[in-house]
Design an enzyme around this catalytic site. Structure first.
Site, short mmCIF file in Angstrom:
data_model
loop_
_atom_site.label_atom_id
_atom_site.label_comp_id
_atom_site.label_asym_id
_atom_site.label_seq_id
_atom_site.Cartn_x
_atom_site.Cartn_y
_atom_site.Cartn_z
N TRP A 207 0.85 -1.18 0.00
CA TRP A 207 0.00 0.00 0.00
C TRP A 207 0.89 1.24 0.00
CZ3 TRP A 207 -1.99 2.77 4.82
CH2 TRP A 207 -3.00 3.69 4.48
N ASP A 288 -0.71 -5.62 9.25
CA ASP A 288 -1.68 -4.60 8.83
C ASP A 288 -2.96 -5.36 8.45
OD1 ASP A 288 -1.61 -1.83 6.41
OD2 ASP A 288 -3.19 -2.59 7.72
N LYS A 324 -13.30 -0.73 6.01
CA LYS A 324 -13.94 -1.52 4.97
C LYS A 324 -14.93 -2.53 5.50
CE LYS A 324 -10.13 0.02 2.74
NZ LYS A 324 -9.07 0.80 3.40
#
Lengths: 478, 533
Positions: A207, A288, A324
């Protein structure tokens, strides 16, 4: 006046051209207008049109005070600032919003969309929120620095499992953070200040924002091989080699599941080997977790890697996001968990985490955490949430199939099976930068420059348009 | 401090290394101000009692000078320093870097070298069974927020929390404004609303309303679009983002803080990397403003320094400059080319009037000069836990404001990506609706008035008890707090014997008082001051 004009072009070159509006502001403060307003600096020609030249010419001929009597126009302290570039990922949406074309497709940010292309607020979230707002016994007092206690406990249990040995032994300290980014930053700051080897290894690719957060926190960023473009899968050998070559004690960033941007995850047996190696080298895993529940649709299955690391007695860090999987994007809800060898150490770590948070924003925001705590603590809401989450994950898988089938039907050159194999919200298409740019310019399809598309942004109605774009790009652009 | 050097062995390395260098290094002596060097000397003196093994010599020197490429590589890699040439030149390179980068470099050097030393000695990596964080120092409790923690732990039936500046009703309860509840209900019922990410700079409508609140709609700076406003996490977040921005784009300037100031200022600015200095502010004799001292200190500060100013209701003293004093302050700041940074946490709370409380900020914003403003809605809209605030930067031009905004976005993206939506939406709803705004303003006046009432009642109660001392400052000070003048020992007595909780600097949150608790507080003060129990 002519003399002063000549003077000012040489000696006043540091002054920026004054806009018409700022000239009037000087009038309003009563300070005399200076003739350097009449300077025409080289930069002007790019920034301003002819109109401003006319303005300046007018001022040039007015009876202005001479340079001697005029008060010097102070330079802004921000004179030397340059325009910073738009964020690579968030800038996609900015560009998309600016696009006036009626037919356009935003496959940039990983934000879920319904099949009608609309943002989704989960029903359980609406119910929880309605209940919170209606409850007049609730206050808006400051949360503790570490956040809402109930939220922290439930987050820890969601990530690790309520009966996980580390949870039971109280070896985990969990603090509320500002979604994934905020949790990563607080964790990284803590590591930068207290960990003996401030070097973090990130997968290639990862990311984009990882590479910004870690250096800011004082961690040197190195990388390990991860994605294999040839197979569009995991370069397991390369990964193991690089982890082995990395120094003992280095920090290793790992995506818990649904790797962003590639969608390529290690298999369970590969995770076991990775874990053995990391533990043998005394390296420190920093997880993560932004997609728990989105990879397979099952919250526990998605946490396999994390839980196996937390159970082997070693230590680790976890940045967890609800953006999310609970659709709480803008509420900024997340948590940082530090799994320590002992409960005593966990307490020490918590105290130091507070010292990172207090000078950053004092304490985290209440609303999002209260929503999460409400949903996770009630059986019915928890059950309904899991169903909605599975619904989102299933729709994404359906879009994968639809896109794949459509490309096959079109006969678009290339092997597109990775669309089906990759996991989570994104597909790492393998499209090149020129192809990405082409698709944006001609078809108004927006994605990040690495060819990553958000499947969550696709709908049944928009698949054909995307297929047209991909087909054209692949056939005609290198 | 000690936590930076986790193990005894590593502390020993530090001692040995810096004792030696502190005495003899020409580089060390030449450093301007000797700040880092003095810091090191104090540290080594403090650590002198620690068991330092003679085996661990100056590790920095050793590794820099060492022929071991492995150790040099470790140093080079962690600190981007090239170690070439002779041992002497290599050592010089390391020390130059050390003094340039300060304690962060030292910490990391020692960590990496400690590790290198350990592995050299033991020939294997640190045992994985040993907890990494075992030697992490127990962090002290935050002095302000720790008061509430201590209060909560107290089991006494009669106790009083006058620590944090959070408003309480007359019944001693937290207060959610009606206008806020209404706004929240509107938002929750609106199914057309979603929870998408805000832009990095936050909710645009919120930003507009916020800057118009603090600066007033027809301020030239606003009309000319010269104000960049970015939603941040309440006052703290706005200060931190502003400070990070200054550290990156206005380097080498120190920030001058009033003495005393809000405790967390001294946490925020070092975290951003800004050097802090102070200017005289509070006169403990008069319990008022030391205007001469303040002006002198602002005049003697180097031109272009950043000056932190409390917009109104100075925290913790409650002492604000008069309008004519503000005018003098402003002239000095502008003449010296200083950069004002306003902390506005109490607009509306000081006098009850939003315009009056913003007068100082507005005079600066209206004079054509530049400034920063950290604005909080924690107190004046009771949105404490929702973390709503804004950083506004008044610039000389719209072009500059745009560039500045783009640079602030870079800072925020790596801190938390974008701000939370809920609190900002509430503020936008309240300020954007005529009726709700009116209702809010009236509730705000109500809160300010209740505090003023408590001031009167406490003053009267102390007069009644004939408590020794002049207590008129309770009436004169402005805003949520009274800087009582009580010292640490007196505060401790009040906590111990009367279960009255406040910060140890004698700051009392008037918002935490009620008519029924004023007598108890007056008794406590009386006891502490007279020394009777």
């Amino acid at each position: 006046m002519v003399l002063s004009f000549l003077n000012c072009t040489s000696s006043q070159t540091r002054h920026r051209p004054l806009t018409h509006s700022s000239l009037s502001s000087i009038h309003s403060t009563g300070r005399p207008l200076i003739s350097s307003a009449a300077c025409i600096l080289p930069e002007d020609k790019e920034q301003k049109g002819g109109g401003d030249i006319a303005v300046r010419t007018v001022f040039f001929f007015l009876p202005l005070p001479t340079m001697a009597s005029a008060q010097a126009m102070p330079i802004s302290v921000w004179e030397k600032l340059t325009e910073a570039p738009e964020d690579a990922i968030l800038g996609v949406t900015v560009a998309y919003n600016k696009d006036p074309n009626p037919v356009k497709l935003n496959l940039g940010v990983g934000a879920y969309r319904t099949d009608e292309g609309k943002p989704l607020v989960l029903e359980v979230v609406r119910q929880a929120e309605a209940r919170l707002v209606a409850d007049r016994s609730r206050y808006k007092e400051y949360l503790p620095i570490v956040g809402l206690a109930a939220f922290n406990k439930l987050s820890k249990e969601l990530a690790f499992g309520a009966d996980h040995p580390a949870v039971v032994a109280n070896r985990i300290t969990t603090v509320q953070g500002l979604s994934g980014t905020g949790s990563l930053r607080v964790g990284a700051e803590f590591m930068g200040q207290h960990y003996h080897t401030p070097i973090i290894y990130v997968p290639v690719p990862t990311w984009g924002n990882h590479n910004k957060i870690f250096p800011k926190a004082g961690l040197k960023v190195q990388s390990y091989r991860y994605y294999d473009p040839a197979t569009r899968g995991l370069n397991f050998t390369g990964m193991m080699e690089d982890l082995k070559a990395a120094p003992d004690g280095a920090i290793i960033l790992l995506h818990v599941c649904a790797h962003n941007p590639t969608g390529v995850d290690p298999l369970p047996e590969q995770w076991d080997a990775i874990r053995q190696l990391i533990r043998a080298k005394g390296q420190f895993p920093f997880f993560d977790s932004a997609y728990q529940g989105f990879a397979s649709g099952d919250l526990d299955a998605d946490a396999y890697a994390l839980r196996s690391f937390a159970a082997d007695g070693g230590e680790l860090a976890l940045a967890q996001s609800y953006a999310k999987n609970m659709g709480l994007y803008g509420e900024r809800v997340g948590a940082l968990s530090m799994v320590c060898a002992t409960a005593a150490a966990a307490k020490l770590v918590e105290g130091q985490l507070k010292l990172v948070i207090r000078p950053m924003y004092s304490s985290p925001p209440l609303h999002g955490a209260a929503i999460v705590a409400t949903v996770l603590s009630e059986e019915k809401l928890l059950h309904d949430w899991k169903a909605e989450l599975k619904g989102m994950a299933d729709r994404i898988i359906e879009m994968r199939h639809k896109l794949y089938d459509a490309l096959l039907q079109r006969g678009t050159p290339g092997d597109w099976t990775h669309i089906l194999k990759q996991i989570g919200m994104f597909t790492f298409t393998g499209l090149t930068k020129p192809q990405v740019d082409f698709m944006r310019e001609k078809y108004h399809v927006y994605m990040t420059g690495d060819g990553r598309i958000s499947m969550a942004g696709l709908s049944t109605a928009t698949v054909p348009h995307l297929v047209n774009a991909i087909d054209d790009a692949v056939r005609n652009i290198a | 401090m000690v936590g930076l050097y986790p193990t005894i062995e590593r502390r020993a390395i530090v001692i040995a290394a810096f004792e030696k260098e502190a005495q003899s290094s020409p580089l060390g002596k030449k450093r301007e101000g000797g700040g880092d060097l003095r810091h090191l000397q104090r540290f080594t003196a403090a650590m002198a009692a620690t068991n330092s093994s003679a085996v661990f010599l100056s590790a920095v020197d050793r590794c820099a000078a060492a022929d071991s490429p492995g150790k040099r590589t470790l140093l080079e890699r962690s600190h981007s320093v090239r170690l070439v040439g002779t041992p002497v030149t290599r050592r010089a390179a390391v020390w130059r870097k050390a003094f340039g980068l300060g304690s962060n470099f030292l910490r990391r050097t020692i960590s990496s070298l400690g590790f290198a030393m350990a592995s050299a000695v033991t020939e294997k990596p640190p045992a994985t069974s040993k907890c990494l964080w075992e030697d992490v120092e127990m962090a002290p409790e935050d002095p302000i927020l720790g008061v509430t923690l201590a209060y909560n732990k107290d089991t006494s039936a009669v106790k009083l929390n006058l620590g944090v500046g959070a408003y309480r009703t007359e019944e001693g309860k937290p207060f959610v404004l009606e206008s806020v509840r209404k706004a929240e209900a509107i938002l929750a019922a609106d199914r057309s609303r979603n929870k998408e990410y805000l832009p990095i700079t936050g909710l645009a409508a919120f930003n507009k309303l916020s800057r118009e609140l603090i600066l007033e709609n027809d301020c030239p700076a606003l009309v000319e679009n010269r104000v960049a406003t970015i939603q941040c996490l309440s006052g703290t977040g706005s200060l931190r983002v502003g400070a990070d921005f200054l550290a990156a784009h206005y380097p080498n300037a120190a920030i001058y803080l009033p003495d005393p100031t809000w405790g967390n200022h001294k946490g925020i600015f070092p975290a951003s990397g800004l050097c802090m200095k102070k200017y005289r502010y509070y006169n403990s004799q008069s319990r008022g403003l030391d205007i001469e001292g303040m002006i002198k200190d602002l005049k003697s500060a180097p031109s272009g320094s950043v000056v932190l100013l409390h917009g109104c209701a100075h925290n913790p003293t409650g002492v604000d400059p008069l309008p004519e004093q503000w005018e003098v302050i402003r002239q000095v700041i502008r003449d010296k080319g200083h950069l004002p940074f306003f902390d506005c946490a109490y607009q509306g709370f000081a006098s009850g009037d939003l315009s009056q409380d913003a007068a100082a900020v507005r005079s600066f914003a209206g004079d054509g000069g530049e400034l920063l403003i950290a604005q909080s809605f924690a107190k004046n809209m009771g949105l404490y836990g929702e973390r709503v605030g804004a950083l506004s930067v008044v610039c000389r031009s719209e072009v500059i404001a745009k560039k500045l905004e783009s640079q602030v976005k870079i800072i925020i993206r790596k801190m938390y990506s974008s701000p939370p939506i809920h609190g900002a939406s509430i503020v936008t709803t309240v300020l954007g609706d005529k009726e709700l705004r009116e209702e809010w303003m009236s509730e705000l006046r109500g809160m300010a008035n209740r505090i003023i009432q408590m001031r009167k009642q406490l003053y009267d109660a102390l007069i009644l008890r004939e408590t020794p001392g002049d207590w008129s400052h309770i009436l004169n000070q402005i805003g949520m707090f009274t800087y009582s003048g009580l010292n640490k020992e007196q505060v401790a007595v009040m906590t111990r014997d009367y279960h009255v909780y406040m910060t140890s600097n004698g700051r009392i949150s008037m918002a935490g008082l009620s008519p029924s608790t004023v007598p108890h507080l007056a008794d406590a003060i009386h006891a502490a001051v007279t020394g009777n129990n």
